[in-house]
Design a protein around this motif. Structure first.
Motif, PDB file in Angstrom:
ATOM      1  N   PHE A 118       0.808  -1.225   0.000  1.00  0.00           N
ATOM      2  CA  PHE A 118       0.000   0.000   0.000  1.00  0.00           C
ATOM      3  C   PHE A 118       0.844   1.279   0.000  1.00  0.00           C
ATOM      4  CE2 PHE A 118      -2.415  -3.502   1.728  1.00  0.00           C
ATOM      5  CZ  PHE A 118      -3.609  -3.400   1.040  1.00  0.00           C
ATOM      6  N   PRO A 119       1.741   1.558   0.943  1.00  0.00           N
ATOM      7  CA  PRO A 119       2.062   0.772   2.133  1.00  0.00           C
ATOM      8  C   PRO A 119       1.161   1.129   3.322  1.00  0.00           C
ATOM      9  CG  PRO A 119       3.544   2.642   1.973  1.00  0.00           C
ATOM     10  CD  PRO A 119       2.632   2.716   0.764  1.00  0.00           C
ATOM     11  N   ILE A 120       1.133   0.214   4.308  1.00  0.00           N
ATOM     12  CA  ILE A 120       0.455   0.470   5.568  1.00  0.00           C
ATOM     13  C   ILE A 120       1.505   0.840   6.608  1.00  0.00           C
ATOM     14  CG2 ILE A 120      -0.975  -0.503   7.405  1.00  0.00           C
ATOM     15  CD1 ILE A 120      -2.085  -2.476   5.394  1.00  0.00           C
ATOM     16  N   LYS A 121       1.271   1.912   7.335  1.00  0.00           N
ATOM     17  CA  LYS A 121       2.174   2.362   8.386  1.00  0.00           C
ATOM     18  C   LYS A 121       1.407   2.480   9.706  1.00  0.00           C
ATOM     19  CE  LYS A 121       5.630   3.020   5.494  1.00  0.00           C
ATOM     20  NZ  LYS A 121       6.859   2.174   5.528  1.00  0.00           N
ATOM     21  N   LEU A 122       1.995   1.961  10.774  1.00  0.00           N
ATOM     22  CA  LEU A 122       1.404   2.084  12.109  1.00  0.00           C
ATOM     23  C   LEU A 122       2.125   3.209  12.838  1.00  0.00           C
ATOM     24  CD1 LEU A 122      -0.591   0.914  14.193  1.00  0.00           C
ATOM     25  CD2 LEU A 122       1.215  -0.646  14.927  1.00  0.00           C
ATOM     26  N   VAL A 123       1.365   4.198  13.305  1.00  0.00           N
ATOM     27  CA  VAL A 123       1.933   5.394  13.921  1.00  0.00           C
ATOM     28  C   VAL A 123       1.553   5.439  15.395  1.00  0.00           C
ATOM     29  CG1 VAL A 123       2.069   7.905  13.855  1.00  0.00           C
ATOM     30  CG2 VAL A 123       1.755   6.606  11.726  1.00  0.00           C
ATOM     31  N   ARG A 124       2.550   5.492  16.254  1.00  0.00           N
ATOM     32  CA  ARG A 124       2.319   5.591  17.702  1.00  0.00           C
ATOM     33  C   ARG A 124       2.458   7.041  18.135  1.00  0.00           C
ATOM     34  NH1 ARG A 124       6.291   3.264  22.417  1.00  0.00           N
ATOM     35  NH2 ARG A 124       7.320   5.251  21.970  1.00  0.00           N
ATOM     36  N   THR A 125       1.448   7.567  18.820  1.00  0.00           N
ATOM     37  CA  THR A 125       1.525   8.936  19.317  1.00  0.00           C
ATOM     38  C   THR A 125       1.900   9.001  20.798  1.00  0.00           C
ATOM     39  OG1 THR A 125      -0.834   8.998  19.879  1.00  0.00           O
ATOM     40  CG2 THR A 125      -0.209   9.684  17.652  1.00  0.00           C
ATOM     41  N   ALA A 126       1.734   7.870  21.494  1.00  0.00           N
ATOM     42  CA  ALA A 126       2.054   7.828  22.931  1.00  0.00           C
ATOM     43  C   ALA A 126       2.307   6.378  23.330  1.00  0.00           C
ATOM     44  CB  ALA A 126       0.906   8.410  23.757  1.00  0.00           C
ATOM     45  N   PRO A 127       3.213   6.149  24.290  1.00  0.00           N
ATOM     46  CA  PRO A 127       3.439   4.774  24.760  1.00  0.00           C
ATOM     47  C   PRO A 127       2.230   4.279  25.545  1.00  0.00           C
ATOM     48  CG  PRO A 127       4.647   6.339  26.116  1.00  0.00           C
ATOM     49  CD  PRO A 127       4.070   7.127  24.984  1.00  0.00           C
ATOM     50  N   LEU A 128       2.020   2.970  25.539  1.00  0.00           N
ATOM     51  CA  LEU A 128       0.919   2.361  26.287  1.00  0.00           C
ATOM     52  C   LEU A 128       1.488   1.414  27.329  1.00  0.00           C
ATOM     53  CD1 LEU A 128      -1.606   1.575  23.387  1.00  0.00           C
ATOM     54  CD2 LEU A 128      -1.522   3.579  24.878  1.00  0.00           C
ATOM     55  N   ASP A 129       1.134   1.651  28.575  1.00  0.00           N
ATOM     56  CA  ASP A 129       1.627   0.860  29.692  1.00  0.00           C
ATOM     57  C   ASP A 129       1.003  -0.540  29.648  1.00  0.00           C
ATOM     58  OD1 ASP A 129       2.353  -0.243  32.151  1.00  0.00           O
ATOM     59  OD2 ASP A 129       2.141   1.666  33.211  1.00  0.00           O
ATOM     60  N   PRO A 130       1.815  -1.593  29.517  1.00  0.00           N
ATOM     61  CA  PRO A 130       1.266  -2.949  29.429  1.00  0.00           C
ATOM     62  C   PRO A 130       0.657  -3.462  30.724  1.00  0.00           C
ATOM     63  CG  PRO A 130       3.665  -3.030  29.499  1.00  0.00           C
ATOM     64  CD  PRO A 130       3.284  -1.578  29.368  1.00  0.00           C
ATOM     65  N   ARG A 131       0.699  -2.679  31.784  1.00  0.00           N
ATOM     66  CA  ARG A 131       0.055  -3.108  33.035  1.00  0.00           C
ATOM     67  C   ARG A 131      -1.464  -2.944  32.961  1.00  0.00           C
ATOM     68  NH1 ARG A 131       3.003   0.465  37.418  1.00  0.00           N
ATOM     69  NH2 ARG A 131       2.608   1.987  35.745  1.00  0.00           N
ATOM     70  N   TYR A 132      -1.936  -2.260  31.923  1.00  0.00           N
ATOM     71  CA  TYR A 132      -3.377  -2.027  31.779  1.00  0.00           C
ATOM     72  C   TYR A 132      -3.919  -2.782  30.561  1.00  0.00           C
ATOM     73  CZ  TYR A 132      -2.325   1.900  34.901  1.00  0.00           C
ATOM     74  OH  TYR A 132      -1.897   2.659  35.947  1.00  0.00           O
ATOM     75  N   ASN A 133      -5.216  -2.976  30.564  1.00  0.00           N
ATOM     76  CA  ASN A 133      -5.903  -3.491  29.379  1.00  0.00           C
ATOM     77  C   ASN A 133      -6.506  -2.315  28.620  1.00  0.00           C
ATOM     78  OD1 ASN A 133      -5.454  -6.290  29.803  1.00  0.00           O
ATOM     79  ND2 ASN A 133      -7.101  -6.347  31.315  1.00  0.00           N
ATOM     80  N   TYR A 134      -6.657  -2.495  27.301  1.00  0.00           N
ATOM     81  CA  TYR A 134      -7.112  -1.390  26.460  1.00  0.00           C
ATOM     82  C   TYR A 134      -8.194  -1.846  25.485  1.00  0.00           C
ATOM     83  CZ  TYR A 134      -2.739   0.785  28.033  1.00  0.00           C
ATOM     84  OH  TYR A 134      -1.718   1.294  28.794  1.00  0.00           O
TER      85      TYR A 134
END
Length: 335
Positions: A88-104
């Protein structure tokens, strides 16, 4: 209509990308039907006992899609998914880190015709999800009916797909220790009927089930916008109130599936076919909205959090739209 044929000489990498998308398109549109046909052929052959054995396995394993599925990191890491993303291309963009101690709960927007961005980013490692969000395990929710198709269910579960029924989501979000990210196309199948190039209509104003789910389990909400998702296919014109749209809406209510009349490109020509067009998709994962666990949320609490989510979704759109090719004057259409 003039047909624009693909050039004879193209780099091998582009051929591999097209092949990767071709196999995905087949698996999305025809693999389930082929699996059913295979079962029928086996029943009518000397290998009927294989279907009997599988039926026993299906009985034993029936609840797995609603109990976290059976993901395979090996399948998710196949090289074919890298070619798929690069097409395509497909791009994944992170705007903030996510703490793995939580569920989302990731609210994915828009649904698009075939949810290409959600699959490429969250069901494969083609765009590097595990590197961007270490410690998180994504689960893309899919209609329960697909997990009743023999053999096909095993394949889709290997890529982190799980049933979208309430018990499935509750099971994952109730796991202690966090680290689970449920990816939900909030607009659902009906939103696919509005997936057209240059348009961004989101069905969200009446969608509060995921908000109640987040409150009940204390799962943090994360708005996700996939820019370019609606540009991959063209649809037959079906404005609300038209005969075609009325029929599509009725079929969707009866079957639970939207049936958009769409077309993309072919393998050897660019004018007509079922392959998506080569157009960039940027899936932007927003900042998390903290949610306090509320066993029995009131309608006011649900409404308040829903309004906050929509506000953050709009902010995400306004912040990134010009970066990813959306005109400044363009606005989200919410319904």
């Amino acid at each position: 209509m003039w047909i624009q044929f693909a050039p004879l000489k193209v780099p091998m990498s582009r051929r591999l990308q097209t092949a990767a998308v071709l196999q995905w398109t087949f698996s999305f549109l025809a693999m389930a039907q082929c699996c059913i046909l295979l079962c029928i052929l086996l029943v009518c052959s000397q290998y009927w006992f294989l279907v009997l054995l599988y039926t026993v396995w299906l009985y034993i394993d029936w609840e797995t899609p609603s109990r976290g599925g059976r993901r395979s990191q090996w399948v998710r890491s196949w090289t074919v998914w890298k070619y798929f993303a690069d097409y395509f291309p497909i791009k994944l963009v992170r705007t903030a880190p996510l703490d793995p101690r939580y569920n989302y709960i990731f609210g994915f927007h828009p649904h698009g015709v075939l949810v290409v961005g959600a699959f490429g980013n969250f069901c494969t490692e083609g765009t590097g999800f595990s590197n961007l969000f270490p410690g998180l395990t994504p689960h893309l929710l899919m209609l329960p009916a697909w997990f009743r198709v023999p053999f096909f269910r095993e394949y889709i579960m290997s890529g982190s797909l799980v049933s979208s029924d309430k018990s499935s989501a509750s099971h994952l979000l109730s796991q202690k220790g966090g680290g689970h990210a449920l990816v939900l196309a909030v607009g659902g199948p009906p939103e696919a009927l509005d997936a057209k190039p240059g348009e961004l209509t989101l069905q969200i104003l009446k969608r509060t089930g995921f908000i109640k789910l987040a409150l009940t389990h204390g799962a943090h909400l994360v708005p996700v916008l996939s820019f370019g998702e609606n540009d991959l296919y063209y649809q037959v014109n079906n404005p609300p109130g038209s005969l075609l749209r009325t029929m599509q809406d009725k079929l969707q209510r009866i079957m639970g599936l939207a049936i958009p009349l769409f077309h993309g490109r072919g393998v050897f020509q660019y004018s007509l076919g079922l392959l998506p067009h080569r157009r960039p998709v940027y899936t932007v994962v927003g900042s998390p909205i903290p949610v306090a666990k509320t066993a029995s949320p009131s309608s006011e609490e649900i409404s308040s959090l829903h309004s906050l989510y929509i506000e953050k979704l709009k902010e995400l759109f306004e912040t990134h739209k010009t970066i990813y090719g959306i005109p400044k004057e363009c606005q989200l259409v919410l319904c």
